[in-house]
Design a protein around this motif. Structure first.
Motif, PDB file in Angstrom:
ATOM      1  N   CYS A   1       3.476   8.974   9.059  1.00  0.00           N
ATOM      2  CA  CYS A   1       2.782  10.160   8.565  1.00  0.00           C
ATOM      3  C   CYS A   1       1.967   9.741   7.338  1.00  0.00           C
ATOM      4  CB  CYS A   1       3.743  11.303   8.246  1.00  0.00           C
ATOM      5  SG  CYS A   1       4.574  11.221   6.667  1.00  0.00           S
ATOM      6  N   GLY A   2       0.986  10.534   7.011  1.00  0.00           N
ATOM      7  CA  GLY A   2       0.103  10.203   5.893  1.00  0.00           C
ATOM      8  C   GLY A   2       0.824  10.157   4.556  1.00  0.00           C
ATOM      9  N   PHE A   3       1.801  11.040   4.353  1.00  0.00           N
ATOM     10  CA  PHE A   3       2.539  11.056   3.087  1.00  0.00           C
ATOM     11  C   PHE A   3       3.386   9.805   2.935  1.00  0.00           C
ATOM     12  CE2 PHE A   3       1.998  15.665   4.035  1.00  0.00           C
ATOM     13  CZ  PHE A   3       1.103  15.943   3.011  1.00  0.00           C
ATOM     14  N   SER A   4       4.043   9.405   4.018  1.00  0.00           N
ATOM     15  CA  SER A   4       4.839   8.166   3.984  1.00  0.00           C
ATOM     16  C   SER A   4       3.930   6.971   3.719  1.00  0.00           C
ATOM     17  CB  SER A   4       5.601   7.978   5.298  1.00  0.00           C
ATOM     18  OG  SER A   4       6.590   8.975   5.448  1.00  0.00           O
ATOM     19  N   ASN A   5       2.781   6.943   4.361  1.00  0.00           N
ATOM     20  CA  ASN A   5       1.826   5.857   4.140  1.00  0.00           C
ATOM     21  C   ASN A   5       1.362   5.816   2.689  1.00  0.00           C
ATOM     22  OD1 ASN A   5       0.068   3.691   5.117  1.00  0.00           O
ATOM     23  ND2 ASN A   5      -1.562   5.129   4.629  1.00  0.00           N
ATOM     24  N   THR A   6       1.117   6.969   2.098  1.00  0.00           N
ATOM     25  CA  THR A   6       0.671   7.029   0.700  1.00  0.00           C
ATOM     26  C   THR A   6       1.718   6.420  -0.225  1.00  0.00           C
ATOM     27  OG1 THR A   6      -0.717   8.960   1.081  1.00  0.00           O
ATOM     28  CG2 THR A   6       0.030   8.588  -1.181  1.00  0.00           C
ATOM     29  N   VAL A   7       2.984   6.770  -0.027  1.00  0.00           N
ATOM     30  CA  VAL A   7       4.046   6.231  -0.879  1.00  0.00           C
ATOM     31  C   VAL A   7       4.171   4.726  -0.691  1.00  0.00           C
ATOM     32  CG1 VAL A   7       6.533   6.259  -1.343  1.00  0.00           C
ATOM     33  CG2 VAL A   7       5.287   8.409  -1.069  1.00  0.00           C
ATOM     34  N   VAL A   8       4.085   4.244   0.542  1.00  0.00           N
ATOM     35  CA  VAL A   8       4.134   2.799   0.791  1.00  0.00           C
ATOM     36  C   VAL A   8       2.989   2.110   0.053  1.00  0.00           C
ATOM     37  CG1 VAL A   8       3.787   1.014   2.563  1.00  0.00           C
ATOM     38  CG2 VAL A   8       5.371   2.907   2.986  1.00  0.00           C
ATOM     39  N   GLN A   9       1.790   2.657   0.126  1.00  0.00           N
ATOM     40  CA  GLN A   9       0.642   2.041  -0.540  1.00  0.00           C
ATOM     41  C   GLN A   9       0.822   2.017  -2.056  1.00  0.00           C
ATOM     42  OE1 GLN A   9      -1.683   0.398   1.182  1.00  0.00           O
ATOM     43  NE2 GLN A   9      -0.466   1.014   2.939  1.00  0.00           N
ATOM     44  N   ILE A  10       1.377   3.079  -2.615  1.00  0.00           N
ATOM     45  CA  ILE A  10       1.609   3.127  -4.063  1.00  0.00           C
ATOM     46  C   ILE A  10       2.627   2.067  -4.468  1.00  0.00           C
ATOM     47  CG2 ILE A  10       2.639   4.494  -5.930  1.00  0.00           C
ATOM     48  CD1 ILE A  10       1.363   6.984  -4.530  1.00  0.00           C
ATOM     49  N   LEU A  11       3.741   2.021  -3.764  1.00  0.00           N
ATOM     50  CA  LEU A  11       4.773   1.039  -4.112  1.00  0.00           C
ATOM     51  C   LEU A  11       4.268  -0.386  -3.927  1.00  0.00           C
ATOM     52  CD1 LEU A  11       7.881   2.847  -2.599  1.00  0.00           C
ATOM     53  CD2 LEU A  11       7.211   2.720  -5.015  1.00  0.00           C
ATOM     54  N   ASN A  12       3.507  -0.628  -2.865  1.00  0.00           N
ATOM     55  CA  ASN A  12       2.921  -1.961  -2.668  1.00  0.00           C
ATOM     56  C   ASN A  12       1.961  -2.314  -3.797  1.00  0.00           C
ATOM     57  OD1 ASN A  12       4.247  -2.707  -0.296  1.00  0.00           O
ATOM     58  ND2 ASN A  12       2.676  -1.825   1.018  1.00  0.00           N
ATOM     59  N   SER A  13       1.152  -1.344  -4.228  1.00  0.00           N
ATOM     60  CA  SER A  13       0.176  -1.622  -5.290  1.00  0.00           C
ATOM     61  C   SER A  13       0.863  -1.925  -6.620  1.00  0.00           C
ATOM     62  CB  SER A  13      -0.797  -0.455  -5.454  1.00  0.00           C
ATOM     63  OG  SER A  13      -0.168   0.654  -6.058  1.00  0.00           O
TER      64      SER A  13
ATOM     65  N   CYS B   1       6.186  12.568  -2.055  1.00  0.00           N
ATOM     66  CA  CYS B   1       4.861  11.955  -2.180  1.00  0.00           C
ATOM     67  C   CYS B   1       4.094  12.533  -3.360  1.00  0.00           C
ATOM     68  CB  CYS B   1       4.086  12.160  -0.883  1.00  0.00           C
ATOM     69  SG  CYS B   1       2.444  11.437  -0.880  1.00  0.00           S
ATOM     70  N   ASP B   2       4.141  13.852  -3.541  1.00  0.00           N
ATOM     71  CA  ASP B   2       3.370  14.483  -4.616  1.00  0.00           C
ATOM     72  C   ASP B   2       3.812  14.008  -5.992  1.00  0.00           C
ATOM     73  OD1 ASP B   2       5.797  15.768  -4.211  1.00  0.00           O
ATOM     74  OD2 ASP B   2       5.031  17.751  -4.681  1.00  0.00           O
ATOM     75  N   ILE B   3       5.111  13.851  -6.186  1.00  0.00           N
ATOM     76  CA  ILE B   3       5.638  13.360  -7.464  1.00  0.00           C
ATOM     77  C   ILE B   3       5.231  11.901  -7.663  1.00  0.00           C
ATOM     78  CG2 ILE B   3       7.727  12.921  -8.809  1.00  0.00           C
ATOM     79  CD1 ILE B   3       7.155  15.917  -8.304  1.00  0.00           C
ATOM     80  N   THR B   4       5.314  11.108  -6.602  1.00  0.00           N
ATOM     81  CA  THR B   4       4.955   9.694  -6.679  1.00  0.00           C
ATOM     82  C   THR B   4       3.478   9.530  -7.016  1.00  0.00           C
ATOM     83  OG1 THR B   4       6.665   9.228  -5.031  1.00  0.00           O
ATOM     84  CG2 THR B   4       5.070   7.482  -5.458  1.00  0.00           C
ATOM     85  N   VAL B   5       2.620  10.318  -6.394  1.00  0.00           N
ATOM     86  CA  VAL B   5       1.184  10.273  -6.694  1.00  0.00           C
ATOM     87  C   VAL B   5       0.941  10.689  -8.143  1.00  0.00           C
ATOM     88  CG1 VAL B   5      -1.038  11.380  -6.194  1.00  0.00           C
ATOM     89  CG2 VAL B   5       0.412  10.601  -4.324  1.00  0.00           C
ATOM     90  N   GLY B   6       1.645  11.706  -8.609  1.00  0.00           N
ATOM     91  CA  GLY B   6       1.481  12.181  -9.976  1.00  0.00           C
ATOM     92  C   GLY B   6       1.822  11.134 -11.011  1.00  0.00           C
ATOM     93  N   ILE B   7       2.789  10.299 -10.713  1.00  0.00           N
ATOM     94  CA  ILE B   7       3.184   9.240 -11.648  1.00  0.00           C
ATOM     95  C   ILE B   7       2.060   8.232 -11.848  1.00  0.00           C
ATOM     96  CG2 ILE B   7       4.748   7.263 -11.909  1.00  0.00           C
ATOM     97  CD1 ILE B   7       5.915  10.021 -12.671  1.00  0.00           C
ATOM     98  N   LEU B   8       1.246   8.016 -10.826  1.00  0.00           N
ATOM     99  CA  LEU B   8       0.127   7.072 -10.956  1.00  0.00           C
ATOM    100  C   LEU B   8      -0.817   7.495 -12.078  1.00  0.00           C
ATOM    101  CD1 LEU B   8      -0.945   6.048  -7.358  1.00  0.00           C
ATOM    102  CD2 LEU B   8       0.187   4.669  -9.095  1.00  0.00           C
ATOM    103  N   TRP B   9      -0.943   8.777 -12.331  1.00  0.00           N
ATOM    104  CA  TRP B   9      -1.821   9.257 -13.398  1.00  0.00           C
ATOM    105  C   TRP B   9      -1.272   8.916 -14.773  1.00  0.00           C
ATOM    106  CZ3 TRP B   9      -6.545  10.475 -12.088  1.00  0.00           C
ATOM    107  CH2 TRP B   9      -6.793  10.906 -10.799  1.00  0.00           C
TER     108      TRP B   9
END
Length: 74
Positions: A10-22, A64-72
């Motif tokens: 799913c797109g949300f799972s993919n987003t979290v994987v990309q964040i953790l990989n980055s 996913c939303d919390i994980t994306v928010g941490i990037l900021w």
């Protein structure tokens, strides 16, 4: 998560994987699509209705939303 780190389903799972990989952090994944009992148990345990669910040192961190928010903040 839905799927695995190599094949998020799913797109949300993919987003979290990309964040953790980055961030170059080691992580493991568990495909909740393979086990409905585990899927429901994790929703109850975390009191979070959606996936992926990120746990850090065994403690629920967020979705996913919390994980994306941490990037900021980084």
């Amino acid at each position: 998560m839905k799927g695995t780190r190599d094949f998020p389903q799913c797109g949300f799972s993919n987003t979290v994987v990309q964040i953790l990989n980055s961030l170059n952090v080691p992580f493991e994944t568990l495909n909740i699509l393979e086990n409905e009992l585990l899927r429901q148990a994790l929703k109850e345990y975390s009191n979070w209705p959606t996936f992926p669910q990120l746990y850090i040192d065994g403690e629920f961190f967020g979705g996913c939303d919390i994980t994306v928010g941490i990037l900021w903040l980084i």
